[in-house]
Write a protein that holds these residues in place. Structure first.
Motif, PDB file in Angstrom:
ATOM      1  N   TYR A  66      50.190  42.006  38.235  1.00 38.25           N
ATOM      2  CA  TYR A  66      49.914  41.274  38.676  1.00 38.25           C
ATOM      3  C   TYR A  66      48.769  40.153  38.338  1.00 38.25           C
ATOM      4  CZ  TYR A  66      51.193  45.118  41.821  1.00 38.25           C
ATOM      5  OH  TYR A  66      51.407  46.486  42.785  1.00 38.25           O
ATOM      6  N   MET A  91      51.130  45.446  47.689  1.00 39.56           N
ATOM      7  CA  MET A  91      50.259  43.811  47.712  1.00 39.56           C
ATOM      8  C   MET A  91      50.613  43.437  48.881  1.00 39.56           C
ATOM      9  SD  MET A  91      47.858  41.563  45.632  1.00 39.56           S
ATOM     10  CE  MET A  91      48.532  42.098  43.862  1.00 39.56           C
ATOM     11  N   THR A 112      49.204  48.131  38.307  1.00 42.97           N
ATOM     12  CA  THR A 112      49.892  48.829  39.501  1.00 42.97           C
ATOM     13  C   THR A 112      48.058  50.190  39.852  1.00 42.97           C
ATOM     14  OG1 THR A 112      50.754  49.896  42.045  1.00 42.97           O
ATOM     15  CG2 THR A 112      51.201  50.413  39.432  1.00 42.97           C
ATOM     16  N   HIS A 144      40.573  44.265  48.798  1.00 42.77           N
ATOM     17  CA  HIS A 144      41.939  44.687  49.262  1.00 42.77           C
ATOM     18  C   HIS A 144      40.861  46.076  48.626  1.00 42.77           C
ATOM     19  CE1 HIS A 144      44.404  47.822  48.391  1.00 42.77           C
ATOM     20  NE2 HIS A 144      45.323  47.275  48.909  1.00 42.77           N
ATOM     21  N   TRP A 159      45.396  48.636  40.948  1.00 39.20           N
ATOM     22  CA  TRP A 159      44.899  47.632  42.153  1.00 39.20           C
ATOM     23  C   TRP A 159      44.641  48.951  43.584  1.00 39.20           C
ATOM     24  CZ3 TRP A 159      45.073  44.661  45.718  1.00 39.20           C
ATOM     25  CH2 TRP A 159      45.934  44.647  46.178  1.00 39.20           C
ATOM     26  N   ARG A 160      45.253  49.924  43.460  1.00 40.91           N
ATOM     27  CA  ARG A 160      45.178  51.664  44.224  1.00 40.91           C
ATOM     28  C   ARG A 160      44.011  52.566  43.711  1.00 40.91           C
ATOM     29  NH1 ARG A 160      51.913  53.473  43.358  1.00 40.91           N
ATOM     30  NH2 ARG A 160      52.054  51.282  44.817  1.00 40.91           N
ATOM     31  N   THR A 180      45.714  42.756  35.888  1.00 43.63           N
ATOM     32  CA  THR A 180      46.051  43.979  36.392  1.00 43.63           C
ATOM     33  C   THR A 180      47.246  45.019  36.474  1.00 43.63           C
ATOM     34  OG1 THR A 180      44.550  45.726  36.933  1.00 43.63           O
ATOM     35  CG2 THR A 180      45.405  43.234  39.164  1.00 43.63           C
ATOM     36  N   GLN A 230      42.124  45.746  33.868  1.00 39.50           N
ATOM     37  CA  GLN A 230      41.944  44.063  33.452  1.00 39.50           C
ATOM     38  C   GLN A 230      41.822  43.213  32.517  1.00 39.50           C
ATOM     39  OE1 GLN A 230      39.742  41.944  33.708  1.00 39.50           O
ATOM     40  NE2 GLN A 230      37.659  42.610  34.617  1.00 39.50           N
ATOM     41  N   THR A 262      53.006  38.690  40.575  1.00 34.62           N
ATOM     42  CA  THR A 262      53.667  39.913  40.334  1.00 34.62           C
ATOM     43  C   THR A 262      54.756  40.095  39.543  1.00 34.62           C
ATOM     44  OG1 THR A 262      54.304  42.712  40.703  1.00 34.62           O
ATOM     45  CG2 THR A 262      54.848  40.977  42.193  1.00 34.62           C
ATOM     46  N   GLU A 312      35.425  42.310  40.247  1.00 38.46           N
ATOM     47  CA  GLU A 312      36.985  42.237  39.503  1.00 38.46           C
ATOM     48  C   GLU A 312      36.901  42.208  38.011  1.00 38.46           C
ATOM     49  OE1 GLU A 312      37.363  40.818  43.891  1.00 38.46           O
ATOM     50  OE2 GLU A 312      35.671  40.195  42.275  1.00 38.46           O
ATOM     51  N   VAL A 341      39.972  44.898  45.016  1.00 34.63           N
ATOM     52  CA  VAL A 341      40.410  43.732  43.914  1.00 34.63           C
ATOM     53  C   VAL A 341      40.636  42.687  45.092  1.00 34.63           C
ATOM     54  CG1 VAL A 341      41.499  42.764  42.514  1.00 34.63           C
ATOM     55  CG2 VAL A 341      41.285  44.739  42.391  1.00 34.63           C
TER      56      VAL A 341
END
Length: 581
Positions: free
Chosen positions: A502, A423, A395, A406, A398-399, A393, A352, A435, A346, A403
Motif C-alpha cells: 500500500y 482496505m 498487508t 483504521h 495494515w492488519r 507499507t 514502512q 495498492t 504511522e 494506520v
C-alpha cells in the motif's frame, strides 16, 4: 492629542470605551494574558473576530512545553534552566536572541504557577515519557516537559459550550483520548494495555449515550478551563468582534484599536497596551504562495479564521517581521473532501518507509514533524518531487498497526472508525491510497522509477533484518520509539513482507504559520530597526516563533504563546497609563 492610524487627529474623549488592556484573540496566549492583566488590577477586554473562542489552541493536542513546570517539581523532577537554554540555543541556531530564550525558560514555570494559583479550573499534570524532540542534545529530556490538563465535562461551560471552537472532524460521541491513552491505543494489537484503552473507549461511548457525558480532553479541555477561569473573574470576552485598525498616537505609540461590534465601529482605548494574539496567516494562501511557493494548496490544520489580521495590522503601524516563510509543519494525508489527517504514529511504525518521486528514502521517517516538513520542502526545491511523498507499507502492517485512523480489529458494523482486514474501498477509489501486488506495479501507480522503488525496498529490508538503520538512523532516538512497536528489538524497524503493498499519499500539512511580528523578551512588537512600538505586544503565531525554525517538544507552540502572553501582561502592568515604556 492622539491620532488614528490614518493620521486624523482625535482626543481621548472620542473613544467609545477605555480599558487598560485590550487583548485581540482568544487562544491560549490571549486568555492567559487576560487572566494575568486582571490579576494585576487592570481593566481588561478580550475580543475575538469569529463566532467561537479558542483559536488554534482549541484545535490542538493541548500540550504545553514548560521545562521546570510546577507539575514536574511536584513529582520530584528537577530541570537545570541553563541546560534548557543551551538546548534551545542549539536548536534555534542563532535565529532567536538570548534574551528571548532566557525569558521563556525563566518565565514559563512562573506562568504555570500563576495559573494554578489563580483558578481551581486550571489544573496541570505531567506524565513523563513523551521525550523532547531532540532528547540526545545537551539539555534535552528523554522524559519530556509536555504539560497537559485533565479532561473536563463541557457541560461545565453552560451556554459557553456551544461557542467553543470545535475541530472540523469531531470524534464520535463519547470518544476522547488523553495523551497517554493515545500511545497505548496505538498498541491495541501489541499490548494488553492497548486493549484496555479500547474497552475504555467503548465504556465512554456508553456513558455518553446513557448519562449525557460530554467529556473533552487535550486542546478542548485547555481552552474550556481558561474560559471558565475568565468567567470566574468577570473578564469580558466579545465574539464576532474583529479588529480592523490599530490606533496610534502622534508619537507612533499604539493607544487602542477599532473593533467592529454589532454593526458598529468602536474605538477602544487601551491605556496600558494592546496584545495581538490573533494567530498566524495559514489560510491566507495568496501570501503563503508568495512567501513559500511550493506550498500551493491549503493544507493547514490551523484555525480557519487565521488570515493574518494581527500581523498586517502590526505591519501597518511599522512593525518588522521574521520567519514569514515558516510554519509548524506536520506531514499529513489530504482526503478528497479536503479533510486533513495527521501522519504521526504511522511514520514510527516498523514496517514502512517513505519515498520521494525518485522512489528513494530521504529522511528518518520517524523524525520530528517539523524536520520532516523541512525535508519535503527542501527536496521539492531540488527538482525531485517530494510533494507528495508516499508512505509504503504491507498487508501485515495494515492488519497490525493503526494506520490513517483504521483500527486493526475484526470488522465492527457501524463502528465510528474503519475496522476490518481489508482496505476501505473508498480510500482506494479516492487515489489517496494505492495498492499493488508487486513493486513494479506499485511504482507505476505512484509514478516513481520501478527499479529504484524495488532497490529501496530491498535496502530497507536489509537494514530492518540487521536491526539498525545505517542510512537514516531511524530508531536511534528515544523520540523515534514513542509510537513504535515495543515488542521489537528496534521499535521502528521490521522488514516489509508479502504483498499487497500500500502507498499513502503525504503532503506537508501544518499546525499554523510560525513567522510573524518581531518581538523582544517583553513580548513588545519591534520595528525593523529593533526599537519597540510603545503600547503594542504580540504572542503566539502572530509573533515570530521563539523556537526559530525548530520545535523543542510537544507543546512548543502553546507553551510560548501562553508564556509571552503572561509576560506581555506583566510588562503592561509596569507601564504608566498611556505611557511609552
Amino acid at each position: 492629542m492622539t491620532a488614528g492610524a490614518d493620521g486624523a487627529p482625535g482626543t481621548a474623549e472620542e473613544f467609545d470605551r477605555t480599558v487598560d488592556v485590550l487583548v485581540i484573540g482568544s487562544g491560549g496566549g490571549g486568555l492567559t494574558a487576560a487572566l494575568a492583566a486582571e490579576a494585576a488590577g487592570l481593566d481588561t477586554l478580550v475580543v475575538e473576530k469569529s463566532s467561537h473562542y479558542g483559536g488554534s489552541t482549541a484545535l490542538s493536542g493541548g500540550g504545553i512545553w514548560v521545562p521546570g513546570a510546577p507539575a514536574q517539581r511536584r513529582d520530584g523532577y528537577e530541570i537545570d534552566p541553563e541546560g534548557v537554554v543551551e538546548y534551545l540555543r542549539r536548536i534555534t541556531e542563532g535565529l532567536v536572541s538570548e534574551e528571548r530564550l532566557r525569558a521563556y525558560v525563566e518565565r514559563a514555570p512562573e506562568m504555570m504557577e500563576f495559573l494554578e494559583n489563580r483558578s481551581d479550573w486550571l489544573e496541570f499534570v505531567w506524565k513523563p515519557g513523551y521525550a523532547d524532540y531532540y532528547p540526545e542534545l545537551p539539555g534535552g529530556s528523554p522524559d519530556g516537559s509536555t504539560i497537559n490538563v485533565p479532561p473536563i465535562d463541557l457541560r461545565e461551560l453552560g451556554p459557553d459550550e456551544e461557542l467553543l471552537l470545535r475541530p472540523l472532524a469531531l470524534a464520535p460521541k463519547g470518544i476522547w483520548l488523553g495523551p497517554k491513552d493515545l500511545r497505548l491505543f496505538y498498541q491495541v494489537r501489541q499490548h494488553w494495555r492497548g486493549k484496555v484503552v479500547l474497552v475504555k473507549l467503548v465504556w465512554r461511548m456508553f456513558r455518553a449515550r446513557v448519562f449525557g457525558d460530554r467529556i473533552a480532553a487535550i486542546g478542548q479541555s485547555l481552552v474550556a478551563r481558561l474560559r471558565l477561569a475568565l468567567r470566574e473573574r468577570d473578564i469580558p470576552l466579545w465574539l464576532d468582534a474583529p479588529m480592523t485598525t490599530l490606533i496610534t498616537g502622534a508619537d507612533g505609540a499604539v493607544v487602542g484599536a477599532v473593533i467592529e461590534k454589532d454593526g458598529r465601529e468602536l474605538r477602544i482605548r487601551a491605556g496600558r497596551g494592546v496584545l495581538l494574539a490573533t494567530g498566524g496567516f495559514e489560510h491566507d494562501m495568496a501570501r503563503r504562495k508568495e512567501l513559500e511557493p511550493v506550498i500551493d494548496q491549503d493544507w493547514s490544520f490551523g484555525n480557519p479564521a487565521s488570515m493574518g489580521d494581527g500581523i498586517r495590522a502590526g505591519e501597518r503601524v511599522g512593525a518588522g517581521t521574521d520567519l514569514m516563510d515558516e510554519a509548524w509543519w506536520f506531514p499529513a494525508i489530504q482526503w478528497p473532501d479536503g479533510r486533513m489527517q495527521f501522519m504521526l504514529n504511522e511514520r514510527m511504525m516498523p514496517s514502512q518507509f517513505i519515498v520521494n518521486g525518485a522512489g528513494e528514502r530521504y529522511i528518518n521517517e520517524a523524525a520530528p514533524y517539523m524536520d520532516f516538513g523541512h525535508a519535503m520542502i527542501a527536496g521539492q526545491k531540488s527538482g525531485v518531487t517530494h510533494i507528495p511523498s508516499w508512505l509504503i507499507t504491507d498487508t501485515r502492517s495494515w492488519r497490525r498497526y493503526v494506520v490513517a485512523g483504521h483500527l486493526p480489529i475484526p470488522k465492527v458494523p457501524f463502528a465510528p472508525v474503519p475496522t476490518g482486514r481489508t482496505m476501505p474501498r473508498a480510500w482506494l477509489e479516492s487515489g489517496v491510497v494505492r495498492t499493488a501486488n508487486s513493486w513494479e506495479e506499485l511504482a507505476a501507480k505512484i509514478d516513481v522509477p520501478p527499479d529504484r522503488l524495488r532497490a529501496t525496498a530491498e535496502r530497507f529490508n536489509e537494514l530492518a533484518r540487521k536491526g539498525h538503520d545505517d542510512d537514516f538512523a531511524r530508531g536511534d532516538s528515544v523520540y523515534d520509539n514513542y509510537y513504535g512497536d515495543p515488542t521489537l528489538p528496534n521499535p521502528n524497524l521490521y522488514p516489509i513482507g508479502e504483498p499487497p503493498y500500500y502507498a499513502f499519499r503525504i503532503v506537508p500539512g501544518d499546525l499554523g504559520t510560525s513567522g510573524g511580528l518581531r518581538t523582544d523578551e517583553h513580548a513588545r512588537v519591534l520595528r525593523a530597526d529593533g526599537t519597540p512600538i510603545p503600547g503594542l505586544y504580540a504572542t503566539g503565531n502572530t509573533s515570530a516563533a521563539v523556537m526559530g525554525r525548530s520545535y523543542a517538544g510537544a507543546g512548543a507552540t502553546i507553551g510560548p504563546a501562553m508564556t509571552f502572553g503572561y509576560i506581555a501582561a506583566k510588562h503592561m502592568t509596569s507601564r504608566s497609563n498611556g505611557g511609552s515604556t
